[in-house]
Scaffold this motif. Structure first.
Motif, PDB file in Angstrom:
ATOM      1  N   ASP A 106       0.807  -1.231   0.000  1.00  0.00           N
ATOM      2  CA  ASP A 106       0.000   0.000   0.000  1.00  0.00           C
ATOM      3  C   ASP A 106       0.832   1.270   0.000  1.00  0.00           C
ATOM      4  O   ASP A 106       0.316   2.337  -0.331  1.00  0.00           O
ATOM      5  N   GLN A 111      -3.638   4.408   1.012  1.00  0.00           N
ATOM      6  CA  GLN A 111      -5.066   4.599   1.185  1.00  0.00           C
ATOM      7  C   GLN A 111      -5.337   5.375   2.475  1.00  0.00           C
ATOM      8  O   GLN A 111      -4.500   5.442   3.370  1.00  0.00           O
ATOM      9  N   TYR A 183     -12.207   4.692  -2.536  1.00  0.00           N
ATOM     10  CA  TYR A 183     -11.534   3.732  -1.666  1.00  0.00           C
ATOM     11  C   TYR A 183     -10.991   2.558  -2.470  1.00  0.00           C
ATOM     12  O   TYR A 183      -9.862   2.115  -2.253  1.00  0.00           O
ATOM     13  N   ASP A 189      -5.785  -1.497  -4.770  1.00  0.00           N
ATOM     14  CA  ASP A 189      -6.677  -1.076  -3.679  1.00  0.00           C
ATOM     15  C   ASP A 189      -7.522  -2.250  -3.192  1.00  0.00           C
ATOM     16  O   ASP A 189      -7.671  -2.469  -1.980  1.00  0.00           O
TER      17      ASP A 189
END
Length: 429
Positions: A106, A111, A183, A189
């Protein structure tokens, strides 16, 4: 790094005889640049009610907190305080391994933290609570009227657990899509959120398994049972639930990137079904592997090395490919903005390389915390800008998309000016 301190877009003009035209990593000129998305339209007047979203977030977290209390009272507390503490401590090891992997995946396009926390809590509390509530009636529904003990165990492990557990975990991904497409906007993601949900589910499940095995070890007067369970679940298979759920997250992420409703159903259900199959194969191995009384764990290790390790290596290779693909996408899209005058070539190089991002933040940090925060804000806004552009090129561009693009460009400009005002010398040397 000096270009980041400029208060206006950098001058990227070069002689016409340059072989690559501009020096950006874009195969062909795009004279329209970001303008191909169209001009930003004035937003339609509407009544904004931010308190509604925050109220829904608060209710969601309160519901998850209530589920956590119920799980503690009816599932974990009966184990006893000492056993629960031992099981909780042991369960921290595999979840730490999962967190490390998720952080690595990530960190390139990070995020929002609140959504990451929500994903883990949903896996550790919401999906577990729903699996407990729905699992029992579902097993009774699929079982014959008077099932034998082995039949009930088989149906519970190979049919009920994969279907109910994977469905409940994937419900958290659906919730994130309902909250907003920002999101889950791409494959990475979807994998990140699915991995956190799967890791959270495994965390709570491991507490129960480790607690029961610790009770058995105390009753038998030996610790072999506990350490075998810890090795199998904590060290050899920390990514089992993560891998199962990540397939659904991967499918939903691809559909989100393409902005296709049909792909949401097709790839989402396809990834969920494949995760259920892998889950059933994993649980079913306990019923079909030959057991050697003198070496009971040997059969599992052979199965683990010949079946599970190749599957895990394949999934890890897919994630690595997606990380490299994400870097290429970001470079290409930011280069397009660079052609329009928003970024210099050196800035594009900085934005797509983790090491250069850290050095840029360190350079800004020498001029104070505010400059460092502005640099981090600029980097994150540029990343979101590039990934949003890539997603918009695969779907219908809406007024909201164009408005978000304009907001990000204005944020980048404001961050540039702030960095420039804090890092430029006041007195000419």
């Amino acid at each position: 790094m000096s270009t980041l301190g400029a208060s206006s877009p950098p001058d990227v003009s070069v002689p016409a005889a340059a072989p690559d035209g501009y020096g950006y990593d874009v195969g062909r000129p795009d004279p329209r640049g970001p303008g191909s998305m169209g001009q930003a339209l004035p937003p339609r007047p509407r009544r904004r009610r931010p308190w509604v979203r925050w109220a829904l977030f608060a209710l969601s977290f309160l519901a998850l907190a209530g589920g956590a209390v119920l799980l503690y009272l009816f599932v974990i507390l009966p184990l006893g305080f000492g056993t629960s503490l031992v099981a909780f401590t042991a369960a921290l090891v595999p979840v730490a391994i999962v967190f490390s992997a998720v952080w690595w995946i990530d960190r390139y396009t990070p995020q929002p933290r609140i959504s990451l926390i929500y994903a883990f809590i949903w896996g550790a509390v919401g999906s577990v609570a729903l699996a407990f509530v729905i699992g029992g009636p579902f097993t009774s529904w699929i079982s014959p009227s008077e099932p034998s003990e082995i039949t009930a165990s088989f149906l519970g492990a190979v049919v009920q657990a994969p279907i109910i557990e994977e469905s409940m975990k994937s419900a958290g991904l659906i919730g994130l899509l309902i909250w907003g497409r920002r999101y889950i906007a791409g494959p990475i993601d979807g994998v990140v959120y699915a991995a956190l949900i799967g890791g959270g589910f495994a965390f709570t499940e491991n507490i129960l398994y480790f607690g029961n095995s610790f009770h058995q070890a105390q009753a038998a007067g030996e610790v072999d049972t506990f350490w075998q369970t810890f090795m199998l679940r904590g060290l050899l298979s920390p990514f089992a639930h993560v891998s199962f759920t990540s397939l659904c997250g991967l499918g939903l992420g691809i559909a989100a990137e393409r902005r296709s409703l049909m792909l949401y159903f097709g790839l989402g259900i396809g990834g969920l079904s494949l995760g259920m199959i892998l889950h059933a194969v994993w649980n079913g191995s306990a019923f079909f592997l030959p057991v050697d009384p003198e070496n009971p764990i040997g059969g599992f290790l052979r199965y683990y090395l010949t079946i599970q390790v190749p599957i895990f290596v394949l999934l890890a290779a897919i994630v690595l490919f997606l990380r490299l693909r994400e870097r290429r996408i970001l470079r290409r899209r930011l280069s397009e903005y660079g052609r329009a005058g928003w970024f210099a070539p050196s800035e594009v190089d900085m934005l797509v390389a983790m090491g250069r991002r850290r050095r840029a933040e360190h350079w800004a940090g020498r001029h104070g915390a505010i400059a460092r925060m502005a640099m981090r804000s600029l980097i994150r806004a540029a990343i979101e800008l590039g990934m949003q552009r890539h997603s918009a090129m695969h779907g219908k561009v809406t007024a909201r998309t164009r408005q978000r693009e304009r907001e990000l460009l204005e944020r980048i400009t404001a961050d540039r000016r702030l960095i420039g005002s804090l890092t430029a010398p006041v007195v000419r040397r």
